[in-house]
Design an enzyme around this catalytic site. Structure first.
Site, PDB file in Angstrom:
ATOM      1  N   ASP A   1      72.031  48.578  21.559  1.00  0.00           N
ATOM      2  CA  ASP A   1      70.612  48.417  21.297  1.00  0.00           C
ATOM      3  C   ASP A   1      69.948  49.792  21.430  1.00  0.00           C
ATOM      4  O   ASP A   1      69.987  50.393  22.499  1.00  0.00           O
ATOM      5  CB  ASP A   1      70.066  47.441  22.363  1.00  0.00           C
TER       6      ASP A   1
ATOM      7  N   ASP B   1      67.950  48.347  14.586  1.00  0.00           N
ATOM      8  CA  ASP B   1      68.228  49.031  15.862  1.00  0.00           C
ATOM      9  C   ASP B   1      69.250  48.312  16.745  1.00  0.00           C
ATOM     10  O   ASP B   1      69.312  48.570  17.942  1.00  0.00           O
ATOM     11  CB  ASP B   1      66.920  49.239  16.641  1.00  0.00           C
ATOM     12  N   GLU B   2      70.037  47.414  16.169  1.00  0.00           N
ATOM     13  CA  GLU B   2      71.004  46.664  16.969  1.00  0.00           C
ATOM     14  C   GLU B   2      72.299  46.450  16.215  1.00  0.00           C
ATOM     15  O   GLU B   2      72.284  46.190  15.013  1.00  0.00           O
ATOM     16  CB  GLU B   2      70.459  45.257  17.254  1.00  0.00           C
TER      17      GLU B   2
END
Length: 362
Positions: free
Chosen positions: A8, A110-111
């Site tokens: 993350d 973003d992950e």
DNA sequence: TTCATGACCTC
DNA sequence: CCTTGTGTCATGAA
């Protein structure tokens, strides 16, 4: 048994802005989606940890966030979101992760989940992930938090434990204890509504959820969600999916002012249609269903959709269908004003079907 | 089965 | 002067 990591990127949009503007090093950063009506209309897209300490968070009206910032007198920069830039950084990070692991599922900008099954101990998995995090920091100057566990669910919850810039490991034997005292609303996929209904059933924590029978959950939430809840409570997660097919693509935008004039709305539908088609083409898809999305002055959301006879990638068809759905909607709702308008393409057919479809059409 | 729409989630 | 943007799934009607 599989070893899965969740990575993350910490307050990613804000971090990206810091990378290209070192002057922001000492101030809070708030990333905004300005709607274009009035100075500060719009919502907060992301906030760094400094801003979060002031109570600013994603989804909050920008005006409210500014108020919080000025109350405290802290230095806080309010910047317009630059999605294409963040996407570039994101893609480089995902490529970097990919070099260290067999398989990766990019879950969002973003992950990501990574399959570490090629290493055989959790110690080795930790080493891999520390190396990945270090490289991300060195090469892109952003920090990442990570979680390691036997499946995606546990890995994701583990990565939430130590943010920002932390790493948490939950080996198989410790899963049950790790989850037991967790509030159910922290389970991925359990939002406020579901959490409320679970509380009515007496389950605020995962331990309590575990004690509710599948049958009961299915009765209350339906087959699919009931079983899913039961599995989550047991700490069971789904498989890594390297590429999952898009099922729909849409764009929605706030109009300069509430209106029901097609002359105001039409050009926006045109632009949104072009944007959506651009992405349809990138994926080499053809759509068969078109939807128009309306957010009324009262902030109620409505959609109207129509299925085409044959799949296409035509921008004109998307535009005209959305336009027609909009005029229909306005006719049947003489009193509503439109605040935001959206266009969606769905029911995709991959490019391969093309010749067949064309044959059928003619 | 297909279609249309709302519920819900995440950020 | 007030909230963005994108997506999946469940459900009920045709």
């Amino acid at each position: 048994m599989a070893i899965i990591a969740h990575i993350d990127l910490d307050s990613f949009f804000a971090s990206c802005e810091r990378v290209r503007n070192p002057d922001l090093a000492d101030s809070g950063v708030v990333i905004c989606m300005f709607s274009g009506r009035g100075q500060d209309s719009g919502a907060v897209s992301a906030a760094d940890y400094t801003a979060r300490d002031l109570g600013i968070h994603a989804g909050m009206p920008i005006s409210q966030a500014r108020q919080l910032a000025s109350d405290t007198g802290r230095d806080v920069a309010f910047l317009a979101a630059d999605k294409p830039f963040y996407k570039e950084v994101s893609e480089r990070v995902m490529d970097l992760i990919r070099e260290h692991v067999d398989r990766i599922e990019v879950a969002s900008i973003d992950e990501a989940y990574a399959d570490l099954s090629h290493v055989d101990t959790y110690d080795a998995a930790v080493n891999v992930m520390q190396r990945v995090r270090q490289e991300i920091r060195e090469q892109e100057d952003v920090t990442a938090s990570a979680g390691i566990g036997p499946n995606k669910l546990v890995a994701k919850m583990a990565s939430d434990q130590d943010k920002p810039d932390g790493l948490t490991t939950v080996p198989p034997g410790t899963v049950s204890a790790f989850l037991a005292d967790m509030p159910v609303k922290e389970l991925h996929g359990v939002g406020p509504k579901t959490a409320d209904r679970l509380q009515e059933l007496g389950a605020s924590t995962v331990r309590e959820l575990r004690d509710i029978s599948v049958q009961r959950l299915v009765t209350v939430f339906g087959e699919t969600r009931g079983i899913a809840l039961h599995e989550k409570a047991q700490g069971e997660g789904s498989e890594i999916l390297e590429e999952r097919e898009k099922k729909q693509l849409s764009r929605i935008e706030t109009l300069p002012e509430n209106t029901r004039r097609m002359s105001d709305i039409r050009p926006v539908i045109r632009k949104l249609s072009e944007d959506v088609i651009g992405r349809v083409e990138n994926h080499d898809m053809r759509y068969k269903r078109v939807a128009a999305i309306f957010v009324t002055a009262e902030l109620e959301r409505q959609t109207r959709s129509r299925t085409l006879k044959a799949p296409t990638r035509s921008v004109e068809t998307l535009f005209r269908t959305a336009e027609s759905l909009t005029t229909d909607f306005l006719e049947t709702h003489p009193d509503v004003e439109v605040r935001r308008i959206g266009v969606r393409a769905a029911a995709f057919d991959s490019g391969e079907q093309q010749t067949l479809d064309r044959f059928q059409q003619e």
